[in-house]
Design a protein around this motif. Structure first.
Motif, mmCIF file in Angstrom:
data_model
loop_
_atom_site.group_PDB
_atom_site.id
_atom_site.type_symbol
_atom_site.label_atom_id
_atom_site.label_comp_id
_atom_site.label_asym_id
_atom_site.label_seq_id
_atom_site.Cartn_x
_atom_site.Cartn_y
_atom_site.Cartn_z
ATOM 1 N N ILE A 142 6.681 2.452 9.755
ATOM 2 C CA ILE A 142 7.365 1.181 9.496
ATOM 3 C C ILE A 142 7.844 0.571 10.805
ATOM 4 C CG2 ILE A 142 9.640 2.229 9.090
ATOM 5 C CD1 ILE A 142 8.130 -0.870 7.333
ATOM 6 N N LEU A 143 8.241 1.423 11.760
ATOM 7 C CA LEU A 143 8.645 0.922 13.081
ATOM 8 C C LEU A 143 7.457 0.315 13.804
ATOM 9 C CD1 LEU A 143 10.653 0.668 15.460
ATOM 10 C CD2 LEU A 143 10.007 3.003 16.111
ATOM 11 N N GLN A 144 6.343 1.031 13.829
ATOM 12 C CA GLN A 144 5.154 0.516 14.516
ATOM 13 C C GLN A 144 4.675 -0.791 13.874
ATOM 14 O OE1 GLN A 144 2.093 3.558 15.764
ATOM 15 N NE2 GLN A 144 3.397 4.914 14.543
ATOM 16 N N PHE A 145 4.683 -0.822 12.549
ATOM 17 C CA PHE A 145 4.248 -2.026 11.842
ATOM 18 C C PHE A 145 5.141 -3.216 12.189
ATOM 19 C CE2 PHE A 145 4.193 -4.828 8.086
ATOM 20 C CZ PHE A 145 2.830 -5.077 7.998
ATOM 21 N N LEU A 193 -4.801 -3.789 15.067
ATOM 22 C CA LEU A 193 -5.367 -2.519 14.610
ATOM 23 C C LEU A 193 -4.268 -1.530 14.222
ATOM 24 C CD1 LEU A 193 -8.259 -1.981 17.202
ATOM 25 C CD2 LEU A 193 -8.460 -2.728 14.822
ATOM 26 N N ILE A 194 -3.202 -1.471 15.024
ATOM 27 C CA ILE A 194 -2.108 -0.538 14.714
ATOM 28 C C ILE A 194 -1.405 -0.943 13.420
ATOM 29 C CG2 ILE A 194 0.116 0.384 15.498
ATOM 30 C CD1 ILE A 194 -0.893 0.075 18.365
ATOM 31 N N ALA A 195 -1.180 -2.246 13.243
ATOM 32 C CA ALA A 195 -0.521 -2.730 12.031
ATOM 33 C C ALA A 195 -1.342 -2.387 10.791
ATOM 34 C CB ALA A 195 -0.301 -4.239 12.119
ATOM 35 N N MET A 196 -2.652 -2.546 10.881
ATOM 36 C CA MET A 196 -3.528 -2.215 9.755
ATOM 37 C C MET A 196 -3.453 -0.721 9.432
ATOM 38 S SD MET A 196 -6.832 -4.557 10.820
ATOM 39 C CE MET A 196 -7.904 -3.787 9.611
ATOM 40 N N ARG A 197 -3.440 0.108 10.468
ATOM 41 C CA ARG A 197 -3.359 1.558 10.265
ATOM 42 C C ARG A 197 -2.022 1.949 9.633
ATOM 43 N NH1 ARG A 197 -1.455 6.086 13.260
ATOM 44 N NH2 ARG A 197 -2.729 7.970 12.911
ATOM 45 N N SER A 198 -0.936 1.410 10.164
ATOM 46 C CA SER A 198 0.382 1.748 9.634
ATOM 47 C C SER A 198 0.553 1.237 8.208
ATOM 48 C CB SER A 198 1.474 1.168 10.549
ATOM 49 O OG SER A 198 1.488 1.838 11.787
ATOM 50 N N CYS A 203 1.309 2.493 2.561
ATOM 51 C CA CYS A 203 0.850 2.337 1.173
ATOM 52 C C CYS A 203 0.451 3.683 0.573
ATOM 53 C CB CYS A 203 -0.337 1.372 1.128
ATOM 54 S SG CYS A 203 0.102 -0.345 1.479
ATOM 55 N N ALA A 204 -0.217 4.525 1.382
ATOM 56 C CA ALA A 204 -0.626 5.840 0.888
ATOM 57 C C ALA A 204 0.591 6.702 0.570
ATOM 58 C CB ALA A 204 -1.504 6.530 1.926
ATOM 59 N N ALA A 205 1.622 6.624 1.420
ATOM 60 C CA ALA A 205 2.838 7.418 1.195
ATOM 61 C C ALA A 205 3.564 6.965 -0.062
ATOM 62 C CB ALA A 205 3.755 7.302 2.405
ATOM 63 N N ILE A 206 3.632 5.653 -0.275
ATOM 64 C CA ILE A 206 4.302 5.126 -1.464
ATOM 65 C C ILE A 206 3.510 5.488 -2.716
ATOM 66 C CG2 ILE A 206 4.972 3.018 -2.677
ATOM 67 C CD1 ILE A 206 5.600 1.792 0.056
ATOM 68 N N GLY A 207 2.171 5.412 -2.599
ATOM 69 C CA GLY A 207 1.326 5.789 -3.732
ATOM 70 C C GLY A 207 1.502 7.249 -4.108
ATOM 71 N N ALA A 208 1.584 8.120 -3.099
ATOM 72 C CA ALA A 208 1.776 9.547 -3.367
ATOM 73 C C ALA A 208 3.138 9.818 -3.988
ATOM 74 C CB ALA A 208 1.642 10.334 -2.052
#
Length: 214
Positions: A142-145, A193-198, A203-208
């Motif tokens: 979230i910081l990087q994003f 690119l970094i924003a897309m990765r973060s 999203c994956a963490a929230i989904g899990a």
């Protein structure tokens, strides 16, 4: 005394010409930057279970954070840098870069504001991102994003205001492509690119987490 900037009628009372050659400035900056990247890469290898991507990200955040603080910071807080009889290296950097964007030497208010926010907020946040990645902090992505969005917003303001103000701030096509476009492009495609990765990681963490609560 005349100056090398565009437009030719730009008034710069007290202007002191560059005392360092372009090559001296670029070699010093690029050499120091490469040293920082290499140092962080080597140190990150001792931080445990970090992937190569995370180590590269640490290199980027260290580089961009130090650039924001040590390069852009002096510009913001030294309004008379182009008039100093005994300029330091950072003064010379901005007199050289102004060949690609004379709004810097002219102290354009929008440019100073964007650089001020970048130096004061995004610089320290970038260095915090280095620590967050190395320490596996939960707020890392979230910081990087957030910092990436700030950098991209700053670039948008930077380019759009240049267009609206006449798009005539470079001394020649070389400085336009090398400084105005080339140097700034890193803060467009890398944060994207970094924003897309973060974003994907968040999203994956929230989904899990949602699956766990079902």
């Amino acid at each position: 005394m005349g100056h090398p900037y565009a437009p030719a009628d730009l008034e710069l009372p007290g202007f002191v010409p560059l005392q360092l050659l372009q090559g001296q400035i670029l070699v010093t900056y690029i050499g120091t930057s490469l040293f920082v990247l290499l140092a962080v890469w080597l140190i990150s290898g001792k931080c445990g279970r970090l992937s190569k991507t995370d180590r590269l990200l640490m290199c980027w955040w260290a580089f961009t954070g130090l650039t924001h603080i040590l390069i852009e910071g002096p510009f913001v807080f030294t309004p008379n840098f182009f008039m100093k009889e005994n300029p330091n290296f950072f003064d010379e950097v901005w007199k050289e870069y102004s060949k690609g964007d004379s709004r810097y030497v002219a102290r354009d208010t929008a440019t100073v504001t964007v650089e001020g926010i970048t130096a004061v907020l995004e610089g320290p946040a970038s260095l915090l991102a280095v620590y967050a990645i190395a320490s596996w902090k939960s707020y890392s992505h979230i910081l990087q994003f957030t910092v990436c969005l700030g950098q991209l917003y700053g670039c948008l303001v930077y380019f759009i205001t240049a267009y609206l103000d006449g798009f005539n701030f470079w001394a020649s096509p070389f400085y336009f492509w090398a400084y105005f476009i080339g140097a700034n492009s890193f803060w467009v495609w890398i944060p994207t690119l970094i924003a897309m990765r973060s974003w994907k990681k968040i999203c994956a963490a929230i989904g899990a987490e949602k699956l766990k609560t079902k």
